[in-house]
Each structure stands twice: as structure tokens, then as C-alpha cells.
Design a protein around this motif. Sequence first.
Motif, PDB file in Angstrom:
ATOM      1  N   GLY A   1      36.519  22.222  44.551  1.00  0.00           N
ATOM      2  CA  GLY A   1      35.176  22.215  43.992  1.00  0.00           C
ATOM      3  C   GLY A   1      34.874  23.387  43.081  1.00  0.00           C
TER       4      GLY A   1
ATOM      5  N   ARG B   1      33.852  18.711  42.073  1.00  0.00           N
ATOM      6  CA  ARG B   1      35.263  18.538  41.716  1.00  0.00           C
ATOM      7  C   ARG B   1      35.885  19.880  41.360  1.00  0.00           C
ATOM      8  NH1 ARG B   1      32.503  14.033  39.499  1.00  0.00           N
ATOM      9  NH2 ARG B   1      33.380  12.062  40.247  1.00  0.00           N
ATOM     10  N   THR B   2      37.196  19.970  41.527  1.00  0.00           N
ATOM     11  CA  THR B   2      37.923  21.145  41.057  1.00  0.00           C
ATOM     12  C   THR B   2      38.112  20.965  39.549  1.00  0.00           C
ATOM     13  OG1 THR B   2      39.100  21.324  43.159  1.00  0.00           O
ATOM     14  CG2 THR B   2      40.027  22.506  41.262  1.00  0.00           C
ATOM     15  N   VAL B   3      37.609  21.945  38.788  1.00  0.00           N
ATOM     16  CA  VAL B   3      37.569  21.768  37.324  1.00  0.00           C
ATOM     17  C   VAL B   3      38.282  22.935  36.639  1.00  0.00           C
ATOM     18  CG1 VAL B   3      36.085  21.432  35.318  1.00  0.00           C
ATOM     19  CG2 VAL B   3      35.358  20.581  37.558  1.00  0.00           C
TER      20      VAL B   3
ATOM     21  N   GLY C   1      41.817  19.200  46.567  1.00  0.00           N
ATOM     22  CA  GLY C   1      41.433  19.888  45.338  1.00  0.00           C
ATOM     23  C   GLY C   1      41.801  21.344  45.287  1.00  0.00           C
TER      24      GLY C   1
ATOM     25  N   ARG D   1      39.322  13.973  41.718  1.00  0.00           N
ATOM     26  CA  ARG D   1      39.129  15.180  42.517  1.00  0.00           C
ATOM     27  C   ARG D   1      39.410  16.419  41.674  1.00  0.00           C
ATOM     28  NH1 ARG D   1      35.862  15.288  45.004  1.00  0.00           N
ATOM     29  NH2 ARG D   1      36.577  17.123  46.159  1.00  0.00           N
ATOM     30  N   ILE D   2      40.279  16.278  40.663  1.00  0.00           N
ATOM     31  CA  ILE D   2      40.626  17.398  39.783  1.00  0.00           C
ATOM     32  C   ILE D   2      40.317  16.967  38.354  1.00  0.00           C
ATOM     33  CG2 ILE D   2      42.476  18.893  38.928  1.00  0.00           C
ATOM     34  CD1 ILE D   2      43.854  18.484  41.648  1.00  0.00           C
ATOM     35  N   LEU D   3      39.633  17.827  37.623  1.00  0.00           N
ATOM     36  CA  LEU D   3      39.184  17.484  36.276  1.00  0.00           C
ATOM     37  C   LEU D   3      39.668  18.545  35.290  1.00  0.00           C
ATOM     38  CD1 LEU D   3      37.370  15.636  34.482  1.00  0.00           C
ATOM     39  CD2 LEU D   3      35.466  17.147  35.083  1.00  0.00           C
TER      40      LEU D   3
ATOM     41  N   ASP E   1      36.271   8.721  39.428  1.00  0.00           N
ATOM     42  CA  ASP E   1      35.861   9.647  40.489  1.00  0.00           C
ATOM     43  C   ASP E   1      36.999  10.600  40.845  1.00  0.00           C
ATOM     44  OD1 ASP E   1      34.259  10.857  42.352  1.00  0.00           O
ATOM     45  OD2 ASP E   1      34.723   9.406  43.936  1.00  0.00           O
TER      46      ASP E   1
END
Length: 588
Positions: A377, A537-539, A348, A507-509, A505
Motif C-alpha cells: 500500500g 495499492r503498492t505504487v 504487495g 495490487r502493484i501499480l 484491480d
Amino acid sequence: MALPQGPLEHRYRGEHPVRTLAYLFREDRARLLVAVLAFGVKHSPVWLLPLVTANIIDIVVEQRPISDLATNIAVLTVVLALNYPMHLLYIRCLYGSVRRTGTGLRSALCRRMQELSIGYHSRVSASALQTKVIRDVENIETSVQQSSDNGLNAVMTLAGGLAVIGLRVPAALPAFLIVVPAAALLVQRLRARLRSHNAQFRREVEQLSSRVGEMTSLIPVTRAHGLERTAVARVDGSLRSVLTAGLRLDMLNGHFGALAWILLQALGIGCLALAALVAYYAWLPMTPGDVVMLSTFFTTLTASMTVLMGLTPIITKGLESVRSLGEVLEDPDLEVNDGKQRIEKVGGRIDFERVGFRYDTEGQAAVTGFSLSVAPGETIALVGASGAGKSTILNLLIGFIRPVSGRITLDGRDMATLDLRSYRRFLSVVPQESVLFEGTIRENVGYGLETVDEEQVRRALRDANALEFVDRLPSGLDTVVGERGARLSGGQRQRLAIARALIRDPRILVLDEATSALDTRSEALVQEAMSRLMRGRTVFVVAHRLSTIRGADRIVVMDQGKVLEIGSHEELMRGGGAYARLQKNQLG
């Protein structure tokens, strides 16, 4: 039915469309040969009948043995009986080949559209691509079928008729080789004069179609202002124009049709009279049966020549559709992933290193020198005026576009070296307008997943604050949402989009204006669902309402493709810079 395997597009390099068609049908050459042979057998009565008729007349006139009559009738009966099975064989071989090739073309187009870059899809409208897949392929199929039916009919009639004449009355063959094409050309010239009038009628119909489309799209405005009579009057004007043009075209068709028929019959009578004179004065060895045969063949062969000349528009339309498909199949703007490193795990971490991008080589840069390191994250919010470069950053992150300068790394690996298809398995996007397809809620939430059980779907819906309205629907998870989710409200569609993201699910959003089109209550439900979605998550968030991104770890303020300032909400407010001014403007 097995579809053609492997891509077809590598053959499309601007070559002549006839060569392209030959390539497309390469796997069916044997079937096409069988189709031609079957057509020759089934069509043989057309050119055998005048010969048998001539034989029967001569048998009667010359009082030959009655067994000769029986032989001729038997031959004709046999070829007539063969027509049915040969016709079915022809249809099976030719039409089957055409349908398989059309299916293969549509499959190749769909595969190619999945390989073309997002930049290509932003330039070319979806309706234009849909037209190519449906209408252009249909045009090719229809063109090949009609050209084969009419063309083979004409060619077989000409070949058979001229062969019979050459064997039976060879002295008449040169006259037929000159007179028949000349007669067909005269008839074709008469018909050609109708083209301009047909084009005029087509333009009137297109104008009517445009007016009707305009009327339907403006119905809300028309009703709101009481302009129904005005709208109907505009369409009535086009209807009258179409009526006038149609009646004029019908009369011209009648005039020219009658003239062409009279000309063809007059030439046929002339041929009959000339053949009769030749036989009467014994200028050439010719029997009464030959006179009838030559007269019959003149009309038949002239009609066949006319048919061949009339195939040009049909063939041209099909070849133009081949060129149209080539525009998609040979376009070089592809997303190339083959041979690149596949991603099996994503931590991420994302790093933008002096990234630059411009959509037009001569235009202003959309992003310049963008640098940002994002820890796994972490939640990053992008804010700024329209045109600041926020959407460009998201498109670069997703891999829809590639940097012109600088680079982006994923967990330390340059994304230019990665297979983006495997990377996107770890990424989810919730856009401003959620994209749903015509299907059930269960199918939409689990879209693209090979195995997903009901409990997973319900858990994702629960976390997305969507289960409460789904359970109230008559069919629950099996409720059909309608085209693009038309049977659901905006907030319901958005919560389904969040459930679709949750079930993967990621990891990157990426959240792109996910709540901007919602009312206050729906926004609250969606915000609560998104807070669950963002955990761990990495957002990356783009939001027009600054109140929705206060909880972001860092906020990146952009203007004209450049970073103005970075920090948390509190830090940026204390700084009194661009972000603080944006907040003040929104609150004020």
C-alpha cells in the motif's frame, strides 16, 4: 482449420534450411506424395503427345489399321480428361500443405515473440519482426509453390521424355543426355548476363522508394518553408533515373530474349535435320514419326532443363527466408517461466536487496547496490536526471529484466523463482504513451479479461474520469479508437489506460511518466483519476514534474544508478540535498 500443435522452434538450431523445410512439412508427407502422383498423371499429356503424334504419323505413312489411330486418340483423350480432377487434387494437397505450414510458422513466430525477453525486443525493431512474420513466411510459401509447380513440370517432362526416347529410339538417348543439358546451359548463360542489369534497376527503385519516404515524412517541414518545388525536384531526379534504367533493362531483355529464342530454335532445327538425315540414310532404325518426336522432344526437354536451372534464385530466396525466421526461433534470449512457482495471491510487499544491473557486460552499470523495502500500500516515487536508473528499476520490478547481482523479493519470495506471467496478473502499468489497439473502447478497457460486463467497464471509465467524454462519442463504448488510439486526444488515451488498469484491480501499480505529455487540464483530470487508482495499492511512480509526486509516501532520488537520498517531500526539502536542488531548478 486446426493449426499445428506444439512449438516448432526446437528444431531451429542452425541446421541446413532444406532439412528445416523437410521437418516443417513432416505432417503432410502423405499429402505431398499424393500431390506428386497427381501431378504426374495431370502432366502426362506433355510427354505423351509427341509419342502419340509419332504413332499417328507412322499409322498414316505405313497405312496401318485405322483402329490403331482410334486407340492412340482414345489414350490421349483419357489422359486429357484426367487433367482437371488431378490438377484440383494436386492444388488441394500441395497448396493446402504449404498454407498450413505457413500458418504454423506464423503461429510459432508469434508465440516465440511472446517468450523472448524485453531486452531482445529493445534490440530488434518491431518492423523487422513484422516483416519476418508476413514477408518471410510469404517468401517461403511462394518459393515452395513455384519450385513445386515449375520443378515438377520440368522433372516430369524430362523423365517422361527420356523414358519414351529410351524405349522408342534407344540409340538417340545418349545424344539427348549430352546435347539437351548443353543447349539449356547456353540459353541460361545468355539470361545470366541480365542479372547485373536487373540488380542496377532494383537499386534505382530502392533509391526512389527512399526518396518518396523521405518526401512524405518531411511534408510538414517542406510546407512550412515553401520548399515544395525542391522536394518534387529531388523525387523527379530519382524518377528519371528509374525511367532510364528501366528502358535500358527492357532493351537488354529484348536483345537477350530474342537471341535465346533464336539459339533454341536453331538447335531444334539442327536436331530435326540430323534426325531426318539419320532416317533418310537408314543409319539407325527410325521411322518418320520418330523424326518428328525427337525434334519435338529436343525443344521440350531443353526448355525443361532451362527451367530447372532458373529455379535457383527462387529456391535461394525461400531458403534465405527460412534462415531469417531461424534468427527469431532459435534466439536463446527467453523469459523462462515453466516449472517456476505460480502466484495465486499478492500482498504487495517489495524488497530490493543490493540489486545491480548492467545492459552491456562491458558498459557502465545502470543500477548499483539498489536497496529499498516497500510496504504493502505504500507509494514510492523515483526521481532523478535522465539516465539515473529510474526506468531500469521499473523494468526490474515488472520482471522485464533480471538483476545481475542482488535479488528482488515479492512478499518474501525471490522473484527469480516465480512464474512472472502469474505475477503480472496482479500488476498494472500506465506508461507515458498509452498503448491502445485498433478496436472499440469496450475492447481496449477490458483487454485480456475473459469476462467483463458493461457495468464494470463503465465503473472503471467513471473512476478514470473518462466516462464523460466516452458518453459524448457517437457510438459510446463501441466507438473504434483507431490505430494506437489515433482518434482520441492524448488525455483521453491516458484516461482509457487508467480505466484499463482500474478494471484489473491490481495490487502493484507502475506509473511511468503518466502525465508528462499532457496539457494542464488533461493532467488535472488524469491526476484525479490516478489518485483513485493508487488507493490501497503498492505504487511506483516515475515523474518528470516533481509537483506530481509530492504526495508520495517516500521519494527516492537517484543518480547514475545509485540512491542519493530517500524521504518524504517535506523531509527532503528540509534536508536541502539533491531533491531540494531539483525542486529549485524546476521552479526557477
